[in-house]
Design an enzyme around this catalytic site. Structure first.
Site, PDB file in Angstrom:
ATOM      1  N   LYS A 162      15.712 -58.427   8.992  1.00 53.14           N
ATOM      2  CA  LYS A 162      16.981 -58.270   9.702  1.00 53.14           C
ATOM      3  C   LYS A 162      16.718 -58.380  11.193  1.00 53.14           C
ATOM      4  O   LYS A 162      15.921 -57.625  11.747  1.00 53.14           O
ATOM      5  CB  LYS A 162      17.632 -56.921   9.366  1.00 53.14           C
ATOM      6  CG  LYS A 162      18.943 -56.687  10.130  1.00 53.14           C
ATOM      7  CD  LYS A 162      19.724 -55.521   9.574  1.00 53.14           C
ATOM      8  CE  LYS A 162      21.009 -55.302  10.387  1.00 53.14           C
ATOM      9  NZ  LYS A 162      21.834 -54.213   9.859  1.00 53.14           N
TER      10      LYS A 162
ATOM     11  N   ASP B 111      29.904 -46.926   8.790  1.00 52.33           N
ATOM     12  CA  ASP B 111      30.392 -48.275   8.448  1.00 52.33           C
ATOM     13  C   ASP B 111      30.248 -48.455   6.939  1.00 52.33           C
ATOM     14  O   ASP B 111      29.706 -49.435   6.451  1.00 52.33           O
ATOM     15  CB  ASP B 111      29.568 -49.319   9.211  1.00 52.33           C
ATOM     16  CG  ASP B 111      30.282 -50.672   9.289  1.00 52.33           C
ATOM     17  OD1 ASP B 111      31.449 -50.751   8.874  1.00 52.33           O
ATOM     18  OD2 ASP B 111      29.654 -51.634   9.765  1.00 52.33           O
TER      19      ASP B 111
HETATM   20  P1  ADP Z   1      25.069 -56.422   9.596  1.00 48.50           P
HETATM   21  O1  ADP Z   1      24.641 -55.363  10.537  1.00 48.50           O
HETATM   22  O2  ADP Z   1      25.131 -57.763  10.246  1.00 48.50           O
HETATM   23  O3  ADP Z   1      26.319 -56.074   8.852  1.00 48.50           O
HETATM   24  P2  ADP Z   1      23.639 -55.791   7.139  1.00 48.50           P
HETATM   25  O4  ADP Z   1      22.417 -54.952   7.225  1.00 48.50           O
HETATM   26  O5  ADP Z   1      24.881 -55.128   6.685  1.00 48.50           O
HETATM   27  O6  ADP Z   1      23.863 -56.528   8.544  1.00 48.50           O
HETATM   28  O7  ADP Z   1      23.329 -57.023   6.184  1.00 48.50           O
HETATM   29  C1  ADP Z   1      24.271 -58.092   6.045  1.00 48.50           C
HETATM   30  C2  ADP Z   1      24.250 -58.632   4.623  1.00 48.50           C
HETATM   31  O8  ADP Z   1      22.932 -59.074   4.266  1.00 48.50           O
HETATM   32  C3  ADP Z   1      24.594 -57.591   3.574  1.00 48.50           C
HETATM   33  O9  ADP Z   1      25.985 -57.506   3.371  1.00 48.50           O
HETATM   34  C4  ADP Z   1      23.861 -58.079   2.354  1.00 48.50           C
HETATM   35  O10 ADP Z   1      24.607 -59.081   1.708  1.00 48.50           O
HETATM   36  C5  ADP Z   1      22.608 -58.727   2.938  1.00 48.50           C
HETATM   37  N1  ADP Z   1      21.477 -57.779   2.927  1.00 48.50           N
HETATM   38  C6  ADP Z   1      21.077 -56.987   3.936  1.00 48.50           C
HETATM   39  N2  ADP Z   1      20.001 -56.252   3.610  1.00 48.50           N
HETATM   40  C7  ADP Z   1      19.686 -56.585   2.345  1.00 48.50           C
HETATM   41  C8  ADP Z   1      18.645 -56.174   1.427  1.00 48.50           C
HETATM   42  N3  ADP Z   1      17.722 -55.272   1.764  1.00 48.50           N
HETATM   43  N4  ADP Z   1      18.631 -56.756   0.203  1.00 48.50           N
HETATM   44  C9  ADP Z   1      19.561 -57.669  -0.139  1.00 48.50           C
HETATM   45  N5  ADP Z   1      20.542 -58.087   0.657  1.00 48.50           N
HETATM   46  C10 ADP Z   1      20.625 -57.567   1.898  1.00 48.50           C
HETATM   47 MG    MG Z   2      26.728 -54.795   7.371  1.00 43.08          MG
END
Ligand code: ADP
Ligand code: MG
Length: 405
Positions: free
Chosen positions: A124, A229
């Site tokens: 991320k 959130d």
């Molecule tokens: P943001 O801060 O941009 O909302 P998120 O952490 O919510 O970022 O991640 C965005 C998307 O990425 C999630 O909605 C999910 O679909 C995917 N995602 C994030 N982390 C994971 C993970 N550990 N495993 C699988 N999918 C993930």
């Molecule tokens: Mg998110």
């Protein structure tokens, strides 16, 4: 802008040293004077082709000049910071290859990565300053007062905060991805084979999933936290299959049961139950789930609540460890929390007022790579989270080799 690993293989040790020098210089200079870059890079490795490296890095978009700058200098771009972070993750053997992007939000990019054994993980990349302000250049005090309220600093804070919370939550047995590594504005965590709740069209028993999610909100509260959130994008639904064997009429029968397990993600905005606006955040999280369950599953709970005042009474009870305090103790200070929160608020206000511009618009044209993709990306950011999760289980190329996308 998203992670583009194509240039990685071209970089020499000298280029890395110069890139690191620009990063070091950025701690005290928004625009790092060229002589300072030379000095830091030479200190680290002896005189040689610093200029050549600067040219290579600038051409690759890893460092950039600024328009109308008062002196000759460079600053790191997102690309440059991405590379430095990747370099660190790969030197720790956490990441070996970079795959496709699974999601893009206003404030992050989510990539599939893998280690040398092929084990897939999630990278991320926080992009808190993806949007910067037109006023920044004319008002440098803004940056100085905030001690580098720059995108680099803020994105790093967001990553640090998210990582610290993920660790604390995992230790406490909350269903979250496993935190693996953090560097600069990025974190690496385990990949949860799942679908965001957003993409789940029906569930066998909405009432029990609802109860489980509300229970998570209350458990967080007991540990002093509000997610902040708690929506259908930040709740991943994992299917756990178990086989049950029974003997019926002398015959062995196999029955598969599927359990839906919610995993929570996305923690940069988490707040303490002691926050001045805690009640608002708490109610908003609860409402979010209620609204979604009504809309998607036509499920309406029979009883009202849960209510903040009741949850507040449970904070720290039954020996529940205060995770808000634990995170603070881990080095993420109140001051940092405030700074991050303030930055998010200010940024939102600027976006609302239409004063924000894309970060990369400030780079000089000749240093912008032809495949800068701001326009397209910014457009689908709103619904970027809806991208298919299934589409990603492929690692096209390793770090050090070009990625075809
Ligand atoms: P943001 O801060 O941009 O909302 P998120 O952490 O919510 O970022 O991640 C965005 C998307 O990425 C999630 O909605 C999910 O679909 C995917 N995602 C994030 N982390 C994971 C993970 N550990 N495993 C699988 N999918 C993930
Ligand atoms: Mg998110």
């Amino acid at each position: 802008m998203f992670l583009d690993t194509r240039v990685l293989r071209h970089l020499t040790a000298e280029d890395w040293r110069v890139l690191t020098a620009v990063e070091m210089g950025s701690k005290n200079h928004e625009l790092v004077p060229t002589p300072l870059i030379e000095r830091i890079a030479r200190l680290k490795g002896g005189a040689s082709g610093v200029h050549k490296s600067i040219a290579t890095l600038a051409k690759s978009g890893l460092i950039g000049r600024m328009k109308e700058a008062k002196y000759d200098g460079y600053r790191l771009t997102y690309g440059g910071l991405d590379y430095l972070a990747l370099h660190t993750h790969s030197s720790k053997d956490v990441v070996y290859s970079v795959g496709s992007r699974v999601g893009v939000g206003k404030e992050s990019d989510i990539m599939i990565v893998a280690d040398k054994t092929g084990k897939q993980k999630i990278l991320k990349i926080h992009r808190l300053g993806r949007i910067s302000f037109r006023t920044v250049k004319s008002n440098r005090d803004y940056l100085r007062n905030r001690q580098g309220g720059s995108w680099m600093y803020l994105s790093r804070l967001a990553a640090m905060k998210e990582y610290a919370f993920m660790q604390a939550l995992q230790e406490e047995g909350f269903p979250v991805p496993e935190p693996i590594s953090q560097s600069r504005h990025t974190i690496v965590m385990s990949l949860v084979e799942s679908l965001p709740l957003r993409q789940v069209s029906s569930v066998p028993d909405p009432a029990s999933l609802y109860a489980e999610l509300i229970d998570l909100i209350l458990r967080l509260a007991k540990h002093g936290l509000i997610h902040g959130d708690f929506n259908e994008f930040n709740i991943l639904i994992k299917e756990e299959r178990t086989n049950k064997y029974t003997i019926e009429d002398g015959e062995e029968k196999e029955e598969e049961t599927v359990t839906l397990v919610p995993i929570i993600i996305d923690f940069p905005q988490m707040v303490s139950m002691d926050h001045v606006n805690a009640e608002m955040y708490f109610d908003r999280d609860v409402e979010c789930i209620k609204r979604f369950f009504k809309k998607r599953f036509h499920f309406v709970p029979t009883s009202p609540g849960p209510f903040f005042k009741d949850a507040k009474k449970t904070v720290g009870k039954d020996g529940a460890r205060r995770l808000d305090a634990a995170v603070e103790a881990s080095g993420f200070t109140k001051k940092m929390l405030k700074e991050l929160e303030k930055a998010i608020e200010e940024q939102q206000a600027k976006i609302d007022a239409g004063e924000a511009v894309a970060e990369d618009e400030e780079l000089e044209d000749d240093e912008e790579d032809d495949d800068e993709d701001n326009s397209d990306d910014e457009e689908d950011e709103e619904d970027g989270q809806e991208e298919e999760v299934q589409a990603v289980f492929e690692i096209p190329a390793s770090v050090g080799r070009p990625v075809e996308d």
